[in-house]
Design a protein around this motif. Structure first.
Motif, PDB file in Angstrom:
ATOM      1  N   LEU A 102      42.820  38.129  38.984  1.00 21.52           N
ATOM      2  CA  LEU A 102      43.494  38.494  37.735  1.00 21.52           C
ATOM      3  C   LEU A 102      44.442  39.676  37.910  1.00 21.52           C
ATOM      4  O   LEU A 102      45.014  40.161  36.935  1.00 21.52           O
ATOM      5  N   ASN A 103      44.603  40.125  39.167  1.00 21.41           N
ATOM      6  CA  ASN A 103      45.459  41.273  39.483  1.00 21.41           C
ATOM      7  C   ASN A 103      44.961  42.543  38.786  1.00 21.41           C
ATOM      8  O   ASN A 103      45.741  43.339  38.267  1.00 21.41           O
ATOM      9  N   LEU A 104      43.639  42.710  38.803  1.00 27.44           N
ATOM     10  CA  LEU A 104      42.992  43.892  38.245  1.00 27.44           C
ATOM     11  C   LEU A 104      42.152  44.553  39.333  1.00 27.44           C
ATOM     12  O   LEU A 104      41.767  43.907  40.308  1.00 27.44           O
ATOM     13  N   THR A 105      41.850  45.828  39.157  1.00 27.31           N
ATOM     14  CA  THR A 105      40.888  46.467  40.042  1.00 27.31           C
ATOM     15  C   THR A 105      39.480  46.085  39.593  1.00 27.31           C
ATOM     16  O   THR A 105      39.263  45.692  38.436  1.00 27.31           O
ATOM     17  N   SER A 106      38.523  46.212  40.495  1.00 31.09           N
ATOM     18  CA  SER A 106      37.134  45.915  40.142  1.00 31.09           C
ATOM     19  C   SER A 106      36.660  46.823  39.015  1.00 31.09           C
ATOM     20  O   SER A 106      35.916  46.395  38.118  1.00 31.09           O
ATOM     21  N   GLU A 107      37.109  48.085  39.051  1.00 30.19           N
ATOM     22  CA  GLU A 107      36.705  49.039  38.018  1.00 30.19           C
ATOM     23  C   GLU A 107      37.226  48.623  36.647  1.00 30.19           C
ATOM     24  O   GLU A 107      36.510  48.705  35.639  1.00 30.19           O
TER      25      GLU A 107
END
Length: 231
Positions: free
Chosen positions: A187-192
């Motif tokens: 999703l082009n997000l960081t894990s955080e």
């Protein structure tokens, strides 16, 4: 890659796959004759970016990460393929090198339809060509939607859209298609950021967590409203 020593019939695997559901019995029998079963250990490489395409893979059980690697070694997960889903079909049909790499995220079994036999059949089998082109159109639509989501949706909307699109059982439970790290990357997000969005949804009592890979939807209407920016 280890080829399964005692192959099971592959018709049920192929029949459950959306890419082949429009084929008649004769076309399906041709593919079943081509197909062979392959098994991969968790973490094992299925293929690497830019190598010749071995064929179309259909996942029977397990999970496969399909990803691209950049010059600096950074990876981006293009999709996570679970049971009844295919990967490498574009390269197999187009006859070009693989544009991405793939590895088994967990113990996985696939049916492989080899490129050489598939290409030979496509030269004269118009019905098979038509069905595979229809399947390719689906993937084009899928990736257009993914690019649109990344470009136009915020983190909350991307995550809720994903949850809305995943299958849900009668009790509202959703099995996440991979680790949270891989889903966030997809999703082009960081894990955080991904974890923070899930916590916010739990605080709103829209979902609850039932383990590392299971989400239970408590309020499907609210989830849909957030996904569509109607909250």
């Amino acid at each position: 890659m280890k080829e399964v020593s005692d192959p099971r019939p592959v018709r049920d695997v192929l029949a459950a796959c959306g890419l082949f559901q429009g084929l008649d019995d004769q076309q399906m029998s041709l593919l079943c004759d081509m197909g062979r079963r392959c098994r991969y250990r968790a973490g094992e490489t299925v293929f690497q970016q830019q190598m010749p395409c071995p064929g179309i893979f259909v996942v029977d059980r397990g999970l496969v990460r399909v990803f691209r690697s950049g010059p600096n070694g950074q990876q981006h997960v293009l999709h996570l393929c679970g049971p009844n889903q295919t990967f490498a079909e574009v390269a197999a049909i187009g006859g070009f090198p693989l544009p991405a790499s793939a590895s088994a995220a967990e113990p996985t079994e696939c049916v492989l339809i080899p490129t050489d036999r598939l290409q030979t059949e496509l030269l004269s089998n118009h019905a098979l060509c038509h069905q595979l082109l229809t399947g390719m159109a689906f993937w084009v639509r899928h990736f257009v939607q993914l690019v649109e989501d990344i470009a136009l949706r915020d983190a909350m909307s991307r995550v809720t859209r994903l949850l809305c699109d995943l299958p849900c059982d009668a009790n509202g439970r959703i099995a996440l298609p991979g680790s949270k790290k891989d889903i966030a990357n997809h999703l082009n997000l960081t894990s955080e950021t991904f974890s923070r969005v899930l916590r916010r949804l739990m605080e709103k009592q829209v979902i609850e967590s039932e383990g590392s890979r299971t989400i239970r939807v408590l309020d499907a209407d609210a989830l849909g409203d957030i996904s569509d920016h109607r909250e």
